[in-house]
Design an enzyme around this catalytic site. Structure first.
Site, mmCIF file in Angstrom:
data_model
loop_
_atom_site.group_PDB
_atom_site.id
_atom_site.type_symbol
_atom_site.label_atom_id
_atom_site.label_comp_id
_atom_site.label_asym_id
_atom_site.label_seq_id
_atom_site.Cartn_x
_atom_site.Cartn_y
_atom_site.Cartn_z
ATOM 1 N N ALA A 150 -24.851 -11.815 11.607
ATOM 2 C CA ALA A 150 -24.611 -11.542 10.190
ATOM 3 C C ALA A 150 -23.202 -11.003 9.959
ATOM 4 O O ALA A 150 -22.549 -11.357 8.973
ATOM 5 C CB ALA A 150 -25.645 -10.554 9.655
ATOM 6 N N GLU A 182 -32.720 -21.975 10.922
ATOM 7 C CA GLU A 182 -31.549 -22.512 10.235
ATOM 8 C C GLU A 182 -30.449 -21.475 10.317
ATOM 9 O O GLU A 182 -30.653 -20.312 9.983
ATOM 10 C CB GLU A 182 -31.866 -22.821 8.775
ATOM 11 C CG GLU A 182 -30.706 -23.477 8.050
ATOM 12 C CD GLU A 182 -30.155 -22.644 6.907
ATOM 13 O OE1 GLU A 182 -28.977 -22.835 6.564
ATOM 14 O OE2 GLU A 182 -30.892 -21.806 6.378
#
Length: 187
Positions: A114, A136
């Site tokens: 992230a 994904e």
């Protein structure tokens, strides 16, 4: 619903909920640092397998969840996958899951990815869902981004209900039941 700790997760895993299962947090392999995987405080960090589908728009296709064009992906197998800028890649977990009827599982991305602009997106694993999880990875940056197979990529959180669900994913014959490889969307 309540989230349970690592001891509870190890108990579930001993009943075949996660296979292969790592009972501790693995942070290195052969003295090389990796993105960690295995049991965490309140969840389980899964690994990415080495099978990828890289999204490409060479055909100028419209992305349609009701009629997804398989030609929008390039198949790739390897230890490292490069996600094109502002694009995404589909992959699958190394781990196979058998979710119990009283458990709901939520997947969250790992903070290391992230912080690089790589977002992991997975829908919940419903009670009695079984299979390898299709993941994904979205690259939100204007630069190419790397993801690594065999290393941690997302964390699964398990919530136990006070009662068993009336109708499970298996009862509904869910369309993504028993996934084996990277599974594309279909209606």
């Amino acid at each position: 619903m309540s989230i349970k700790n690592d001891r509870w997760i190890r108990q579930l895993a001993s009943k075949g909920m996660i296979n292969p299962f790592e009972s501790s947090q693995i942070r290195s392999i052969n003295n090389s640092k990796i993105l960690s995987y295995g049991t965490s405080s309140y969840g389980y960090d899964v690994r990415c397998a080495n099978e990828f589908k890289i999204f490409t728009n060479i055909n100028s296709t419209i992305v349609d969840p009701k009629a997804f064009d398989e030609k929008s992906f390039i198949d790739f197998q390897g230890k490292v996958c490069i996600i094109p800028p502002n694009s995404f890649v589909l992959a699958r977990t190394v781990e196979h899951f058998n979710i119990p009827r009283s458990i709901l599982t939520i997947c969250l991305g790992k903070s290391t990815y992230a912080r690089c602009g790589i977002i992991v997106n997975v829908t919940p694993l419903e009670p009695e869902w079984t299979g390898y999880v299709t993941l994904e990875f979205s690259n939100t940056t204007p630069l190419p981004a790397k993801i690594y197979s065999g290393e941690g990529c997302a964390q699964m959180l398990f919530f136990e209900s006070d009662e068993i669900c009336e109708i499970s994913y298996a009862d509904r014959n869910g369309k993504y039941q028993q996934q084996k490889g990277v599974t594309l969307p279909y209606v």
